[in-house]
Motif scaffolding. Structure first.
Motif, mmCIF file in Angstrom:
data_model
loop_
_atom_site.group_PDB
_atom_site.id
_atom_site.type_symbol
_atom_site.label_atom_id
_atom_site.label_comp_id
_atom_site.label_asym_id
_atom_site.label_seq_id
_atom_site.Cartn_x
_atom_site.Cartn_y
_atom_site.Cartn_z
ATOM 1 N N ASP A 90 -10.151 -0.033 0.528
ATOM 2 C CA ASP A 90 -11.516 -0.494 0.776
ATOM 3 C C ASP A 90 -12.094 -1.238 -0.413
ATOM 4 O O ASP A 90 -13.051 -2.020 -0.260
ATOM 5 C CB ASP A 90 -12.416 0.689 1.130
ATOM 6 C CG ASP A 90 -11.989 1.363 2.426
ATOM 7 O OD1 ASP A 90 -11.304 0.712 3.221
ATOM 8 O OD2 ASP A 90 -12.326 2.546 2.625
ATOM 9 N N ALA A 129 0.850 -1.182 0.000
ATOM 10 C CA ALA A 129 0.000 0.000 0.000
ATOM 11 C C ALA A 129 0.889 1.236 0.000
ATOM 12 O O ALA A 129 1.978 1.233 0.567
ATOM 13 C CB ALA A 129 -0.930 0.019 1.212
ATOM 14 N N THR A 137 0.964 5.800 -1.285
ATOM 15 C CA THR A 137 0.411 6.954 -1.983
ATOM 16 C C THR A 137 0.966 7.024 -3.400
ATOM 17 O O THR A 137 1.968 6.369 -3.707
ATOM 18 C CB THR A 137 0.763 8.234 -1.208
ATOM 19 O OG1 THR A 137 2.196 8.314 -1.072
ATOM 20 C CG2 THR A 137 0.132 8.227 0.173
ATOM 21 N N ARG A 165 -2.735 -2.211 -8.711
ATOM 22 C CA ARG A 165 -3.982 -1.454 -8.699
ATOM 23 C C ARG A 165 -5.138 -2.268 -9.295
ATOM 24 O O ARG A 165 -5.768 -1.874 -10.293
ATOM 25 C CB ARG A 165 -3.823 -0.133 -9.440
ATOM 26 C CG ARG A 165 -2.799 0.817 -8.828
ATOM 27 C CD ARG A 165 -2.981 2.213 -9.337
ATOM 28 N NE ARG A 165 -4.287 2.722 -8.906
ATOM 29 C CZ ARG A 165 -4.789 3.896 -9.306
ATOM 30 N NH1 ARG A 165 -4.099 4.659 -10.135
ATOM 31 N NH2 ARG A 165 -5.981 4.299 -8.869
ATOM 32 N N GLU A 196 -2.401 5.354 10.518
ATOM 33 C CA GLU A 196 -2.538 4.692 9.220
ATOM 34 C C GLU A 196 -1.614 3.486 9.107
ATOM 35 O O GLU A 196 -1.996 2.447 8.546
ATOM 36 C CB GLU A 196 -2.243 5.695 8.105
ATOM 37 C CG GLU A 196 -3.256 6.835 8.009
ATOM 38 C CD GLU A 196 -2.857 7.885 7.002
ATOM 39 O OE1 GLU A 196 -3.687 8.741 6.662
ATOM 40 O OE2 GLU A 196 -1.674 7.854 6.532
ATOM 41 N N GLU A 224 -1.666 -1.625 -4.136
ATOM 42 C CA GLU A 224 -2.812 -0.746 -4.255
ATOM 43 C C GLU A 224 -2.534 0.544 -3.498
ATOM 44 O O GLU A 224 -1.726 0.583 -2.566
ATOM 45 C CB GLU A 224 -4.062 -1.417 -3.694
ATOM 46 C CG GLU A 224 -5.365 -0.691 -3.963
ATOM 47 C CD GLU A 224 -5.559 -0.373 -5.434
ATOM 48 O OE1 GLU A 224 -5.321 0.798 -5.801
ATOM 49 O OE2 GLU A 224 -5.912 -1.273 -6.203
ATOM 50 N N GLN A 225 -3.198 1.630 -3.931
ATOM 51 C CA GLN A 225 -3.056 2.902 -3.239
ATOM 52 C C GLN A 225 -3.770 2.849 -1.892
ATOM 53 O O GLN A 225 -4.758 2.139 -1.718
ATOM 54 C CB GLN A 225 -3.613 4.028 -4.096
ATOM 55 C CG GLN A 225 -2.823 4.275 -5.370
ATOM 56 C CD GLN A 225 -3.308 5.484 -6.135
ATOM 57 O OE1 GLN A 225 -4.218 6.167 -5.694
ATOM 58 N NE2 GLN A 225 -2.694 5.739 -7.279
ATOM 59 N N SER A 226 -3.245 3.634 -0.961
ATOM 60 C CA SER A 226 -3.761 3.578 0.410
ATOM 61 C C SER A 226 -5.229 3.988 0.497
ATOM 62 O O SER A 226 -5.990 3.441 1.305
ATOM 63 C CB SER A 226 -2.915 4.473 1.317
ATOM 64 O OG SER A 226 -1.566 4.057 1.305
ATOM 65 N N ASP A 227 -5.642 4.937 -0.340
ATOM 66 C CA ASP A 227 -7.032 5.395 -0.277
ATOM 67 C C ASP A 227 -7.995 4.483 -1.016
ATOM 68 O O ASP A 227 -9.205 4.749 -1.029
ATOM 69 C CB ASP A 227 -7.130 6.815 -0.837
ATOM 70 C CG ASP A 227 -6.572 6.919 -2.245
ATOM 71 O OD1 ASP A 227 -6.038 5.908 -2.761
ATOM 72 O OD2 ASP A 227 -6.642 8.016 -2.843
ATOM 73 N N ALA A 228 -7.496 3.410 -1.635
ATOM 74 C CA ALA A 228 -8.364 2.485 -2.364
ATOM 75 C C ALA A 228 -8.350 1.088 -1.764
ATOM 76 O O ALA A 228 -8.816 0.144 -2.400
ATOM 77 C CB ALA A 228 -7.950 2.415 -3.836
ATOM 78 N N ALA A 271 2.925 8.554 5.979
ATOM 79 C CA ALA A 271 1.728 8.026 6.627
ATOM 80 C C ALA A 271 1.816 8.332 8.116
ATOM 81 O O ALA A 271 2.904 8.418 8.691
ATOM 82 C CB ALA A 271 1.583 6.520 6.408
#
Length: 541
Positions: free
Chosen positions: A416, A276, A278, A372, A439, A410-414, A435
């Motif tokens: 979920d 993970a 950014t 991703r 986080e 994957e990106q940290s904000d994705a 981070a």
């Protein structure tokens, strides 16, 4: 009443005692002058022995054997040379005399007002946390003694604290993460921001050691690392976190750097990895580095959801089954990987029942690298199709037994958007880029023992393998060789690691059963179809 005279022994005994002391001092001074060479040599031998013990303790365990062999060889040569033992004894005595000489005593420098002010500020800031009203002898009190609280302190060239040993009272709740976090945040703010601090809590001794960590090297390029099959270098960390070093080449120089090794295979504890980070933090660079290492012993299948062409240079190389970026191609490749995992399980089970080792195509590692994948899930949802990430369930659940490894970046904000099966089975975690501690704990499962900083170079982050400790991590430089803006030396290093290109084959070739085989599918670039059992083909098809 008249006084009685004192006894003679008491009236003049002080003179005799004084003369005895003078004689003793003279005798001691004379003995010291006579035995001064022996005392000097003994002191030097003691210092040489202490230096030898420190050298042995600082030597890594993997280099102690060659060191012992070198020392034994020198002793053997000295013993065989004529007059060798005598010359060695003379040399040892001369070195001991030089080492044991007494230097000119220098007066200790007085305390620096600026450093004392910094320590006083730290002390006063810790008083509310390390003091209690019912303590009869408080270790921390406003205007208290610094030497009782700070047993050791070191400063850097700028006058800021570089190492500090803090004593705290036994009633402080050092076993609670929240209490520790408050102290670490306070020390980070008061000691100077912009640096990374390592906190070592000694619960038994009620001591906290704060150390400023040096920056990790960022100039290490991708190369053939000296590792065993099944070991993958995720990056490099501090020497205090691991007990092994790797010999690396940097231009014409060679150095030993402690790595973060991730072990895969049938006997590993954490067979799958989640990365993970950014944007621009180096997640794709880490996937490229893993792909270059995996190609030495196995085959790789790459799924690129962002479709940026970061892995185009791997197309057509030996061991690269496919590089897919479209939704249809990714779904087909993952469906093949699903069936391939089942085929490997069936083949390995039949081999064990027959008392034979697993076939070579089962023992050869298969790596599924996804960069991703949530983008593909969004495209599938918009098109009304099934999410291709659902096809990862079989490789994730049974990948260890089938020698299949899954790496998801994957990106940290994705995060979920990842299915639960991915989050449950990828217990080896890496977080890259800036981070917060919260986080990092949410992804890694535990907070790091260092303070994260805001400005970090690409490829810098933290790694945790399962339930192990959290390590600082610096990913080796593995840029896209087609990227002209990247460093030329690093691009050439990546090109030097690439396997040769596969020879072109016909688009349709009949197999043993007479059915045509489409070589555009990943199965055509893997093991020969003739090596696949007929029952396994029934499972796949």
């Amino acid at each position: 009443m008249a006084r009685r005279p004192l006894p003679r022994i008491l009236s003049n005994g002080s003179d005799r005692i004084a003369r005895s002391r003078e004689l003793a001092r003279a005798a001691a001074g004379g003995a010291t002058d006579v035995l001064h060479p022996l005392i000097t040599i003994t002191r030097g031998l003691r210092r040489l022995a202490a230096a030898g013990r420190r050298t042995w303790a600082d030597t890594p365990k993997d280099r102690r054997g060659p060191l012992l062999f070198l020392v034994a060889s020198v002793i053997l040569v000295v013993a065989l040379v004529p007059y060798g033992p005598l010359l060695a004894a003379i040399t040892l005595m001369a070195a001991s005399a030089w080492k044991g000489r007494e230097g000119t005593p220098t007066a200790p420098p007085g305390p620096d007002p600026a450093r004392t002010k910094r320590l006083r500020a730290l002390y006063e800031a810790l008083v509310p946390y390390f003091s209690a009203a019912e303590d009869p002898d408080p270790l921390y009190a406003h205007g208290g003694d610094l030497t009782r609280a700070f047993s050791s302190c070191e400063f850097d060239d700028t006058g800021r604290v570089s190492r500090l040993v803090i004593r705290y009272p036994a009633y402080f709740t050092d076993s609670e993460p929240a209490s520790r976090a408050k102290i670490e945040q306070l020390l980070h703010a008061k000691s100077g921001r912009g640096r990374e601090y390592h906190f070592a809590w000694d619960e038994e001794g009620n001591e906290l050691t704060v150390t400023v960590l040096p920056p990790l090297p960022t100039d290490i390029a991708a190369q053939h690392f000296v590792t065993a099959p099944g070991e993958t270098v995720l990056g490099f960390t501090d020497a205090t976190g691991v007990q092994r070093t790797l010999p690396l080449t940097h231009g014409e120089e060679q150095r030993d750097v402690p790595p973060v090794l991730w072990r895969t295979g049938p006997r590993c504890s954490e067979p799958h990895l989640l990365i993970a980070g950014t944007p621009g933090s180096g997640t794709t660079t880490l996937v490229r580095s893993i792909a270059l290492q995996a190609l030495q012993y196995g085959d790789i299948l790459i799924i690129e959801g962002a479709d940026t062409g970061e892995y185009a240079f791997l197309t057509g190389r030996d061991g690269v089954l496919a590089v897919e970026s479209g939704l249809a191609g990714a779904s087909a490749s993952l469906e093949w990987a699903n069936h391939e995992t089942e085929r490997r399980l069936i083949a390995a089970n039949r081999a064990r029942q027959a008392g034979h080792p697993p076939p070579d195509d089962v023992r050869r590692p298969l790596w599924i690298l996804l960069d991703r994948p949530t983008v593909l899930g969004q495209l599938a949802a918009a098109d009304g199709r099934a999410d291709p990430q659902a096809l990862l369930q079989v490789p994730l659940r049974h990948g260890r037994a089938a020698n299949v490894t899954v790496v998801v970046a994957e990106q940290s904000d994705a995060l979920d958007g990842l299915p639960d099966v991915v989050l449950q089975h990828t217990r080896a975690r890496v977080v890259l880029g800036p981070a917060t501690p919260e986080e990092l704990e949410a992804v890694l499962g535990a907070p790091p023992h260092t303070t994260p900083v805001k400005d970090v170079p690409p490829g810098r982050g933290y790694a945790r393998l399962g339930s192990g400790p959290v390590h600082r991590l610096q990913v080796p430089a593995a840029p896209d060789p087609h990227d002209e803006t990247a460093d030329e030396q690093h691009r050439q290093a990546v090109l030097a690691l690439l396997p040769r290109r596969s020879e072109p084959v016909a688009s349709s070739t009949p197999n043993a059963s007479g059915a045509p085989v489409d070589h555009d599918k990943p199965a055509a670039r893997g093991a020969p179809v003739e090596s696949v059992p007929t029952e396994a083909l029934a499972v796949e098809g």
